[in-house]
Design a protein around this motif. Structure first.
Motif, PDB file in Angstrom:
ATOM      1  N   LEU A  76       4.858  11.345  -1.261  1.00  0.00           N
ATOM      2  CA  LEU A  76       5.678  10.178  -1.516  1.00  0.00           C
ATOM      3  C   LEU A  76       7.115  10.553  -1.836  1.00  0.00           C
ATOM      4  N   ASP A 117      -5.026   4.852  -8.635  1.00  0.00           N
ATOM      5  CA  ASP A 117      -3.608   4.544  -8.858  1.00  0.00           C
ATOM      6  C   ASP A 117      -2.892   5.638  -9.636  1.00  0.00           C
ATOM      7  N   GLU A 146       0.733   4.301 -11.037  1.00  0.00           N
ATOM      8  CA  GLU A 146       1.555   3.296 -10.366  1.00  0.00           C
ATOM      9  C   GLU A 146       1.189   1.915 -10.913  1.00  0.00           C
ATOM     10  N   GLY A 161       6.171   0.971   1.146  1.00  0.00           N
ATOM     11  CA  GLY A 161       5.154   1.986   0.910  1.00  0.00           C
ATOM     12  C   GLY A 161       5.646   3.161   0.094  1.00  0.00           C
ATOM     13  N   GLU A 162       6.687   2.932  -0.715  1.00  0.00           N
ATOM     14  CA  GLU A 162       7.278   3.995  -1.520  1.00  0.00           C
ATOM     15  C   GLU A 162       6.827   3.881  -2.972  1.00  0.00           C
ATOM     16  N   GLN A 177      10.600  -1.313  -2.806  1.00  0.00           N
ATOM     17  CA  GLN A 177       9.939  -0.014  -2.748  1.00  0.00           C
ATOM     18  C   GLN A 177       8.486  -0.152  -2.297  1.00  0.00           C
ATOM     19  N   LEU A 178       7.778  -1.083  -2.903  1.00  0.00           N
ATOM     20  CA  LEU A 178       6.366  -1.251  -2.575  1.00  0.00           C
ATOM     21  C   LEU A 178       6.188  -1.766  -1.150  1.00  0.00           C
ATOM     22  N   MET A 183       0.852  -1.193   0.000  1.00  0.00           N
ATOM     23  CA  MET A 183       0.000   0.000   0.000  1.00  0.00           C
ATOM     24  C   MET A 183       0.888   1.244   0.000  1.00  0.00           C
ATOM     25  N   ILE A 184       0.612   2.148  -0.943  1.00  0.00           N
ATOM     26  CA  ILE A 184       1.368   3.394  -0.999  1.00  0.00           C
ATOM     27  C   ILE A 184       0.898   4.328   0.108  1.00  0.00           C
ATOM     28  N   ARG A 185       1.839   4.912   0.823  1.00  0.00           N
ATOM     29  CA  ARG A 185       1.486   5.839   1.893  1.00  0.00           C
ATOM     30  C   ARG A 185       0.733   7.041   1.329  1.00  0.00           C
TER      31      ARG A 185
END
Length: 267
Positions: A7, A25, A184, A217-218, A213-214, A1-3
């Motif tokens: 970012l 996304d 993304e 959360g980046e 990265q994922l 999950m992306i913060r």
């Protein structure tokens, strides 16, 4: 999950960049000139995240630079412009399909965000009038939905030959150019790319990087043009080994690209 918070807050030679999520996304991006205080949003997927990003950075919005007419890149323009009275710059060939446009641009034109200067590149294929913005001094490219990390946009309004030519323009930017795309999609793109080049070591390395990265959360962007040239199959359609693996040895590169794109459509 992306913060959900910002970012990516980066300083370049003159520009500052702030990256943030929008919609499901999409990426939103602000480019800021600290010398003048000018700030541009690259596209406007939705208003609220743009406003939140401006509040977090303390920047004042002066411009919206639009890459193409699709709603997930433009639907926030009206609300944002009504609040900030900012200038809206859009592709000349699509201006009739984008609301609240103040200025239209096309291939070879220059856009300025304060003291920052960007070159407009026509990159049609995903849409008929899609454009990208390349800020030469900072080696920053904003490519909308033409190029993704390890992928490219669907060919919706153009044709494969047109899209291939657009990708070549972006591939020819300096290798250390950092590019920002509209979505993304990198993890899914990597899963597909491995079906085209399962033994590509650069792709394997990128896959590991993206996994990390994922997990943290980046975001997986920005990426560099040089890295994409080594790992993105859509930029490698003129590679003899790629053509051979698809049974298309000797075919024009755009036909190899078309086959890769069609396989991705079905993936």
């Amino acid at each position: 999950m992306i913060r959900p918070e910002g970012l990516n807050w980066k300083n370049h030679m003159a520009a500052q960049i702030y990256l943030f999520p929008c919609l499901k996304d999409n990426f939103g991006v602000l480019i800021h000139d600290p010398a003048s205080g000018a700030t541009a949003a690259i596209d406007a997927p939705e208003a609220a995240p743009v406003e939140a990003a401006l509040q977090k950075t303390g920047w004042q919005l002066s411009d919206i630079l639009v890459t193409h007419h699709h709603a997930d890149h433009t639907q926030g323009i009206g609300e944002i412009k009504s609040h900030h009275k900012c200038r809206v710059v859009a592709p000349r060939a699509e201006a009739a399909r984008i609301a609240h446009v103040d200025e239209t641009v096309g291939e070879g034109d220059t856009v300025r965000v304060g003291g920052l200067q960007g070159k407009v590149i026509d990159t049609p294929g995903h849409t008929a009038g899609h454009i990208s913005y390349f800020f030469t001094a900072d080696k920053l490219a904003f490519v909308g939905d033409t190029l993704f990390s390890i992928g490219c946009g669907r060919v919706i309004e153009g044709n494969p030959e047109m899209m291939w030519q657009s990708l070549l323009k972006l591939r020819n930017l300096p290798d250390d150019t950092q590019f920002y795309c509209g979505h993304e999609y990198t993890d899914a793109n990597i899963r597909f790319a491995k079906t085209i080049e399962p033994n590509n070591k650069a792709l394997a390395a990128r896959a590991e990087q993206v996994k990390q990265q994922l997990a943290a959360g980046e975001p997986t962007i920005p990426a560099t043009i040089g890295a994409e040239k080594a790992a993105n199959p859509f930029l490698r359609a003129d590679d003899a080994e790629v053509a051979k693996s698809l049974g298309l040895s000797g075919s024009p590169a755009w036909q190899v690209f078309a086959e890769i794109r069609e396989r991705k459509n079905r993936f």
